[in-house]
Design an enzyme around this catalytic site. Structure first.
Site, PDB file in Angstrom:
ATOM      1  CE  LYS A 157      31.156 -37.771  28.234  1.00 47.20           C
ATOM      2  NZ  LYS A 157      31.073 -38.262  29.606  1.00 47.20           N
ATOM      3  CG  ASN A 214      42.313 -37.106  28.681  1.00 46.20           C
ATOM      4  OD1 ASN A 214      41.203 -37.550  28.957  1.00 46.20           O
ATOM      5  ND2 ASN A 214      42.576 -35.819  28.669  1.00 46.20           N
ATOM      6  CB  ALA A 258      36.186 -46.367  12.872  1.00 48.61           C
ATOM      7  CB  CYS A 266      41.541 -32.931  26.507  1.00 51.10           C
ATOM      8  SG  CYS A 266      40.855 -31.616  27.516  1.00 51.10           S
ATOM      9  CE  LYS A 269      45.546 -29.153  27.150  1.00 50.18           C
ATOM     10  NZ  LYS A 269      45.801 -30.005  28.305  1.00 50.18           N
ATOM     11  CE  LYS A 327      33.144 -33.329  23.432  1.00 52.51           C
ATOM     12  NZ  LYS A 327      33.317 -34.156  24.594  1.00 52.51           N
TER      13      LYS A 327
HETATM   14  P1  NAD Z   1      40.306 -22.543  28.416  1.00 49.06           P
HETATM   15  O1  NAD Z   1      41.349 -22.076  27.466  1.00 49.06           O
HETATM   16  O2  NAD Z   1      38.891 -22.673  27.965  1.00 49.06           O
HETATM   17  O3  NAD Z   1      40.313 -21.625  29.719  1.00 49.06           O
HETATM   18  C1  NAD Z   1      41.465 -21.192  30.377  1.00 49.06           C
HETATM   19  C2  NAD Z   1      41.198 -19.812  30.925  1.00 49.06           C
HETATM   20  O4  NAD Z   1      42.275 -19.430  31.786  1.00 49.06           O
HETATM   21  C3  NAD Z   1      41.092 -18.720  29.861  1.00 49.06           C
HETATM   22  O5  NAD Z   1      39.846 -18.070  29.989  1.00 49.06           O
HETATM   23  C4  NAD Z   1      42.265 -17.773  30.178  1.00 49.06           C
HETATM   24  O6  NAD Z   1      41.962 -16.424  29.902  1.00 49.06           O
HETATM   25  C5  NAD Z   1      42.450 -18.021  31.660  1.00 49.06           C
HETATM   26  N1  NAD Z   1      43.754 -17.644  32.210  1.00 49.06           N
HETATM   27  C6  NAD Z   1      44.993 -17.872  31.724  1.00 49.06           C
HETATM   28  N2  NAD Z   1      45.926 -17.383  32.556  1.00 49.06           N
HETATM   29  C7  NAD Z   1      45.272 -16.836  33.593  1.00 49.06           C
HETATM   30  C8  NAD Z   1      45.677 -16.179  34.797  1.00 49.06           C
HETATM   31  N3  NAD Z   1      46.966 -15.994  35.082  1.00 49.06           N
HETATM   32  N4  NAD Z   1      44.726 -15.744  35.641  1.00 49.06           N
HETATM   33  C9  NAD Z   1      43.418 -15.925  35.365  1.00 49.06           C
HETATM   34  N5  NAD Z   1      42.979 -16.548  34.255  1.00 49.06           N
HETATM   35  C10 NAD Z   1      43.886 -16.998  33.376  1.00 49.06           C
HETATM   36  O7  NAD Z   1      40.837 -23.940  28.973  1.00 49.06           O
HETATM   37  P2  NAD Z   1      39.976 -25.214  29.455  1.00 49.06           P
HETATM   38  O8  NAD Z   1      39.511 -25.984  28.276  1.00 49.06           O
HETATM   39  O9  NAD Z   1      39.026 -24.791  30.512  1.00 49.06           O
HETATM   40  O10 NAD Z   1      41.140 -26.078  30.130  1.00 49.06           O
HETATM   41  C11 NAD Z   1      41.784 -25.693  31.334  1.00 49.06           C
HETATM   42  C12 NAD Z   1      42.608 -26.856  31.834  1.00 49.06           C
HETATM   43  O11 NAD Z   1      41.733 -27.968  32.133  1.00 49.06           O
HETATM   44  C13 NAD Z   1      43.617 -27.389  30.819  1.00 49.06           C
HETATM   45  O12 NAD Z   1      44.745 -27.840  31.501  1.00 49.06           O
HETATM   46  C14 NAD Z   1      42.883 -28.564  30.199  1.00 49.06           C
HETATM   47  O13 NAD Z   1      43.773 -29.531  29.698  1.00 49.06           O
HETATM   48  C15 NAD Z   1      42.122 -29.109  31.373  1.00 49.06           C
HETATM   49  N6  NAD Z   1      40.907 -29.853  31.018  1.00 49.06           N
HETATM   50  C16 NAD Z   1      40.091 -29.419  30.010  1.00 49.06           C
HETATM   51  C17 NAD Z   1      38.927 -30.117  29.712  1.00 49.06           C
HETATM   52  C18 NAD Z   1      38.033 -29.680  28.594  1.00 49.06           C
HETATM   53  O14 NAD Z   1      37.169 -30.471  28.190  1.00 49.06           O
HETATM   54  N7  NAD Z   1      38.161 -28.477  28.079  1.00 49.06           N
HETATM   55  C19 NAD Z   1      38.584 -31.259  30.445  1.00 49.06           C
HETATM   56  C20 NAD Z   1      39.411 -31.656  31.491  1.00 49.06           C
HETATM   57  C21 NAD Z   1      40.580 -30.942  31.767  1.00 49.06           C
END
Ligand code: NAD
Length: 438
Positions: A157, A214, A258, A266, A269, A327
Site C-alpha cells: 500500500k 483489489n 464510508a 490501483c 484501474k 489517501k
Molecule cells: P509508476 O507509474 O509509479 O512507475 C512505473 C515506472 O515505469 C515509471 O517510472 C516509468 O517511467 C517506468 N517505465 C515505463 N516503461 C518503462 C520501460 N520500458 N523501461 C523502464 N522503465 C519504464 O507505477 P507504480 O505505481 O509503481 O505501478 C507499477 C505497477 O505495479 C502497475 O501495474 C500497478 O498497477 C502495480 N501496483 C502498484 C501499486 C501501488 O500502490 N502503486 C501496488 C501494487 C501494484
C-alpha cells in the site's frame, strides 16, 4: 544474488530497495532519465515514509544501483522484475505496452537464462504474451536461449509500502518451471525465514489473485458507501453500523469506512480491467461493475453536500479543501476524489483554496493555478464560506476550531472522511455534515 528491476516507480523503487536491504545486489532501471538522475543524486521521485533513508543506506553499501539502460546489467542478473506501469486503455483494459516493451528488450539482449517476473498488475494471460514477445526476439536473433516467465503480483500500500514489503501477509508467486520456482524461493528466503508465507501457484492464478484482492477491497468500500447513503436517508449512522457489522469475525472491521470514494493508481484501474477481462471472456462481472458505478457517484458526494449547504448556488463562494492526495501518507493524486471536487466547484463558479502536506506540487503539475495553494491548513479557511475534508491526514484530525471559526466567513463543514465530532462542531456554531449520517 543479482537482480534487475525495470520501472522505478512506487512499486519498482520500493521492491528494489527492500531486496537490497536483504543483501541482494539490485539494479533499478527506468526510461525516465530525470528520475534516474535524481535518484543518483539521492533525491526521491516519490513521497513514501522511510524510503529516503533506506535508499541512501543501500546505495552507500553498493547494493543498489540506478540506470536507464537494462542491457548494462542483463549479463549478470538471474532475475529481471518488470514493475512498469499498466495504465487503463480507453476501453478500460490494462495497457500492456510497457510490459511487452520490457519483454522485447529482454529477448533482444539476453545471452543466458533469466526469469522475467511480472510484478506489475496484469490480466490473466499476460505471461503468455510476455513469453511470446521474448521468444519472437530470440527467433529474430536466431539464438536458442532458455528463459522463464513468472508472476509475482505486489500487494503493498502506498504510504506503508516499506512495511508492507518487508512484512508481507503473503508473497504470491506464479511459476511454470522448477527452475523458476527455485530461484524465486531463493530470492524470497529472507522473508520466508522470518515466517512470512510464500504461496507458489500456477501463473494464471497468481495474475488473478491480485485483481481479486483489489476488487474485494474496492467492493468493501463501495458497499459501505452504498450503505452510508441509505443510512442518511433512513436516519441511521453508518459509523455505528460499521462497528456493529465489523464485530462479526466473518466480516472483520478493516476496510469498512464510508467516505468520498476510492482513488489511487490501483483500485480504479484494476476494477475496470477486471470487468474488461470478464467481457473478453464472455462473462459479465456484475458485482464489480456496480462497485465502480457506486464509486464514480461517491466522488461527487462532497460537492453535492456543499451545494445543498448553499441552496444549490456556489457562485462566488470560497471553498477550502483539506487534502488532495487520494489517501494519507502519499503524494499520489491519480484518480483522487479531490480532482472531481475541484473540477465541479470551479464549474459552479466557486473559488477554491487548497492545502495538502505533500501533494501540493503534484496538484500544481496536474491542474496548474486554477486553485489557490495555501501555505498551511489555516490559511485555506481565511474568508472561506465552507471547509471540506477530502484526505484524512493526521494533522487534520484535531484542528483548532476556534481559530477556524474566527477566520471563516460562513461556517459550513463537510467531512468527506467522517473524522470529526459533529456534536462538538455544532456546539461551536458550525453547520456540519458527514457521510452516512443525517
Ligand atoms: P509508476 O507509474 O509509479 O512507475 C512505473 C515506472 O515505469 C515509471 O517510472 C516509468 O517511467 C517506468 N517505465 C515505463 N516503461 C518503462 C520501460 N520500458 N523501461 C523502464 N522503465 C519504464 O507505477 P507504480 O505505481 O509503481 O505501478 C507499477 C505497477 O505495479 C502497475 O501495474 C500497478 O498497477 C502495480 N501496483 C502498484 C501499486 C501501488 O500502490 N502503486 C501496488 C501494487 C501494484
Amino acid at each position: 544474488m543479482n537482480i534487475a528491476i525495470v520501472g522505478t516507480g512506487y512499486v519498482g523503487l520500493v521492491t528494489g530497495t527492500c531486496f537490497a536491504e536483504m543483501g541482494v545486489n539490485v539494479t533499478c532501471v527506468d526510461i525516465d532519465e530525470r528520475k534516474i538522475q535524481k535518484l543518483k543524486e539521492g533525491i526521491m521521485p516519490i513521497y513514501e515514509p522511510g524510503l529516503d533513508d533506506l535508499v541512501t543506506r543501500n546505495v552507500k553499501a553498493g547494493r543498489l544501483h540506478f540506470t536507464t539502460d537494462l542491457t548494462t546489467c542483463l549479463d549478470e542478473v538471474e532475475i529481471v522484475f518488470s514493475a512498469v506501469g499498466t495504465p487503463p486503455d480507453e476501453d478500460g483494459s490494462a495497457d500492456l505496452r510497457y510490459v511487452l516493451e520490457v519483454a522485447r528488450t529482454v529477448g533482444q539482449n539476453i545471452k543466458k537464462h533469466v526469469v522475467l517476473v511480472t510484478k506489475s498488475t496484469v490480466p490473466v494471460g499476460t505471461a503468455k504474451k510476455v513469453r511470446a514477445a521474448i521468444q519472437e526476439e530470440l527467433d529474430k536473433r536466431g539464438v536458442n536461449i532458455e528463459f522463464d516467465v513468472a508472476s509475482n503480483p505486489e500487494f503493498l500500500k502506498e504510504g506503508a509500502a516499506i512495511k508492507d514489503f518487508m512484512t508481507p501477509d503473503r508473497v504470491v508467486v506464479g511459476v511454470e518451471s522448477e527452475r523458476a520456482r527455485k530461484l524465486m524461493e531463493k530470492l524470497y528466503k529472507p522473508f520466508t525465514l522470518n515466517g512470512y508465507p510464500i504461496l507458489i501457484m500456477d501463473v494464471p492464478s497468481a495474475e488473478m489473485t491480485k485483481y481479486a484482492a483489489n476488487a474485494m477491497l474496492a467492493t468493501r468500500i463501495s458497499f459501505m458507501n452504498d450503505i452510508a447513503n441509505l443510512c442518511e436517508r433512513v436516519g441511521a449512522n453508518v459509523d455505528n453500523v460499521r462497528k456493529g457489522m465489523g464485530a462479526d469475525s466473518r466480516i472483520g472491521n478493516r476496510f469498512l469506512y464510508a467516505g468520498c470514494g476510492y482513488g489511487g493508481s490501483c483500485f480504479p484501474k484494476d476494477v475496470k480491467a477486471l470487468v474488461h477481462t470478464g467481457l473478453e471472456n464472455g462473462y459479465h462481472m456484475q458485482v464489480i461493475e456496480a462497485v465502480e458505478a457506486v464509486n464514480e457517484k461517491q466522488k461527487h458526494i462532497v460537492f453535492d453536500k456543499l451545494q445543498t449547504a448553499f441552496n444549490g448556488d456556489l457562485q462566488g463562494k470560497t471553498i477550502a479543501l483539506w487534502g488532495l492526495a487520494f489517501k494519507p501518507e502519499t503524494d499520489d493524486m491519480r484518480e483522487a476524489p479531490a480532482l472531481v471536487v475541484i473540477q465541479e466547484l470551479l464549474k459552479a463558479g466557486a473559488t477554491v483554496k487548497v492545502y495538502d502536506p505533500v501533494a501540493m506540487d503534484e496538484c500544481k503539475r496536474r491542474i496548474g493555478d486554477v486553485v489557490t495553494y495555501c501555505k498551511d491548513m489555516y490559511e485555506t479557511v481565511i474568508d472561506a464560506d465552507a471547509l471540506a475534508l477530502l484526505t484524512e491526514w493526521k494533522l487534520f484530525r484535531l484542528p483548532s476550531w476556534a481559530i477556524i471559526h474566527r477566520a471563516m466567513k460562513s461556517h459550513v463543514i463537510v467531512d468527506g472522511r467522517n473524522i470529526y465530532d459533529g456534536e462538538e462542531l455544532k456546539e461551536l456554531g458550525f453547520s456540519y455534515s458527514r457521510i452516512g449520517q443525517k
